[in-house]
Structures are given as C-alpha cells and as structure tokens.
Design an enzyme around this catalytic site. Structure first.
Site, mmCIF file in Angstrom:
data_model
loop_
_atom_site.group_PDB
_atom_site.id
_atom_site.type_symbol
_atom_site.label_atom_id
_atom_site.label_comp_id
_atom_site.label_asym_id
_atom_site.label_seq_id
_atom_site.Cartn_x
_atom_site.Cartn_y
_atom_site.Cartn_z
ATOM 1 N N HIS A 65 -4.794 8.832 -5.334
ATOM 2 C CA HIS A 65 -4.499 8.134 -6.586
ATOM 3 C C HIS A 65 -4.396 9.135 -7.733
ATOM 4 C CE1 HIS A 65 -5.660 4.628 -4.279
ATOM 5 N NE2 HIS A 65 -6.864 5.128 -4.108
ATOM 6 N N GLU A 82 -12.735 5.844 -7.846
ATOM 7 C CA GLU A 82 -13.318 4.727 -7.121
ATOM 8 C C GLU A 82 -14.567 5.176 -6.384
ATOM 9 O OE1 GLU A 82 -10.538 3.336 -4.132
ATOM 10 O OE2 GLU A 82 -9.865 5.378 -3.751
ATOM 11 N N HIS A 140 -7.917 10.636 0.860
ATOM 12 C CA HIS A 140 -8.943 9.883 1.582
ATOM 13 C C HIS A 140 -8.318 8.840 2.497
ATOM 14 C CE1 HIS A 140 -8.102 7.454 -2.027
ATOM 15 N NE2 HIS A 140 -8.420 6.401 -1.279
ATOM 16 N N ARG A 160 0.746 6.713 -0.705
ATOM 17 C CA ARG A 160 0.475 6.872 0.725
ATOM 18 C C ARG A 160 1.068 8.185 1.222
ATOM 19 N NH1 ARG A 160 1.152 1.297 0.857
ATOM 20 N NH2 ARG A 160 3.402 1.513 1.131
#
Length: 274
Positions: A65, A82, A140, A160
């Site tokens: 991200h 996150e 991740h 992605r």
C-alpha cells in the site's frame, strides 16, 4: 450522538471461510465464503480509520500500500498503515512480512512476474495472541487459516504484486514503486500503562490500545473519534450497548464499562495517546 453502533457489512471473498465464530453468524454452507466483515460501508472514505475482521481459508495476494504522500499524489485521501491482532490460527498459519534480504526493484518486478517472489518473502509463523504492525510500503501477504482484526487507515488502495497465477489484475508499476526493499522491522510495543490497559501502537497514523475488563474513562479532543472493538464480552458507552462481533464509535468524554470477560481494542487517529 456521543456513541454509535456501526453497521456490519459482510464481504464475500474466494479466499474466505464459512466458519466464522467470534460473535458472527457462519456463512451458509451452500453460499460463498466470507472473507471480511467491515464496520463501515465500503467506499466511505470519510472516517480516518477502518476496522475489519478477516477470515482466511487461503493465502491472500502479495500486496503493498502507498503512504500518505504517495496517495495524495494520485488524488487519494490517504495511504494505508495497518495492523493485525491475531485471534485464531491454524498450526501452519503464516504471514509474509517484507523480503528476507534486501532486494532491488528490478528483481522484485521480475520475481513477481515469474512467481519466485514467494521465495523472496519472509513468511513468519503466527499464533493466536500475536500482533503485527505493517507500515505503508511493507510487502505482505496474509496466509490461510487465520482469524484476525485489522485496524487500518481508511484506504482500500492496494497494489497487487502477485496472486498465485489467478487472472486478477496486478499493479507492478505502482506496487514496485512504493515497496520497501529491505527486511521488515517490527515495531516495539509502547507497553503497559496500567493493569487493564496496554498500548499496542502509538503513531504515526493511529493509536491502538487493548483493554481488559473494567471501567475506562475516555476524553477525546473535539473533532476526534475513537473505535471500540470488543473481542470478547460486552459493555456500554454513552448509553449504547455493545458485544463481541460489534464495533462502536465514541466522541467527547464518556465512560466505557465492560463485562468481567471483556477483551477490547480501542483505536483512534493520531500520533500520541490521549
């Protein structure tokens, strides 16, 4: 209203599960699996934070991200830091967090294209009770067999890098550009404030606390909202009752009371604890 019980939105995902638990009704045996439960309508970018449960039956894609600056350059409201509180894990569950060794952009791009990126990543075993913070830019992949709570900046911008040969779109140009190319460095928990209050994250984008049973006084600055997420047990804040499988927002100064079996996450945007 100083406290509000949030809407629950169930999101079907091919990598999800039918058995949910933790206060949620299981998905019908003949229906699509549930991968995520959001405490917000998808697409609403107004709140600073977004709270989700994830139920993984298979590995999620390898992804990354952008940070706030990179997101703003694309006209997006914010980036995405996150973190994950692991509630349940199969014996062989893992999460990939960054490369095992420093990697170049060219190698990351090439390995994402031929699938060897899986071998580049540091797949760490996880168990119930573990906690991980993934800053924006962290490559991740969340593995299968996990139930977790994700507290994140309210952004669904995901690049992605690899999806195990599926036909879903990849975002190699953007993803490689924002990826951290060195091994993941875990944050150190700020620690215990009191017997019933532990700080899991203190900035830079949000603060996350974990509370045990008891009474907790909340005094939020004007204009700031906090999220209360009961993992177990039940409680009340501002006349609004809540229980496991729900999420409540609160503003202003309120007292949160919880049942004797309560285990609660308390999250709010900012750099330092209130």
């Amino acid at each position: 209203m100083p406290a509000k019980l949030l809407h629950t939105h169930r999101v079907e995902k091919p990598w999800g599960r039918h058995d949910l638990g933790f206060g949620f009704e299981d998905a019908p045996a003949g229906g699509d699996p549930i991968g995520e439960i959001w405490f917000q309508e998808p697409g609403d970018t107004t709140p600073d934070l977004l709270i989700k449960y994830l139920f993984t039956g298979q590995k999620l894609s390898v992804q990354v991200h952008p940070n706030d600056e990179e997101a703003h350059a694309r006209g997006l409201p914010r980036g995405k830091d996150e973190c994950w509180t692991i509630l349940a894990a199969a014996d062989d569950s893992t999460i990939a967090l960054g490369p095992k060794a420093p990697i170049t952009q060219d190698k990351l791009r090439a390995d994402a294209q031929d699938g060897s990126i899986e071998e580049d990543l540091d797949w760490v075993p996880v168990k119930a009770g573990d906690f991980y913070y993934a800053p924006s830019g962290t490559i991740h992949a969340i593995g299968g067999g996990l139930t977790l709570i994700e507290v994140q900046q309210n952004s669904e911008t995901t690049y992605r890098l690899y999806d195990y040969g599926s036909d879903r779109e990849l975002h190699l140009k953007d993803g490689v550009a924002v990826s951290h190319l060195t091994p993941y460095q875990p944050i150190t928990s700020p620690g215990v404030v009191s017997d019933d209050r532990k700080i899991l994250v203190e900035g830079p984008k949000f603060v996350l606390e974990r509370w045990t049973a008891g009474t907790h006084a909340v005094a939020l600055p004007e204009g700031k909202t906090a999220w209360i997420v009961p993992i177990t047990g039940s409680g009340d804040v501002g006349g609004v009752a809540f229980k496991a499988g729900e999420c409540v927002t609160v503003t202003g100064s309120e007292t949160v009371t919880t049942s004797a079996d309560a285990d609660v996450l308390f999250a709010y945007p900012g750099v330092t604890r209130i």
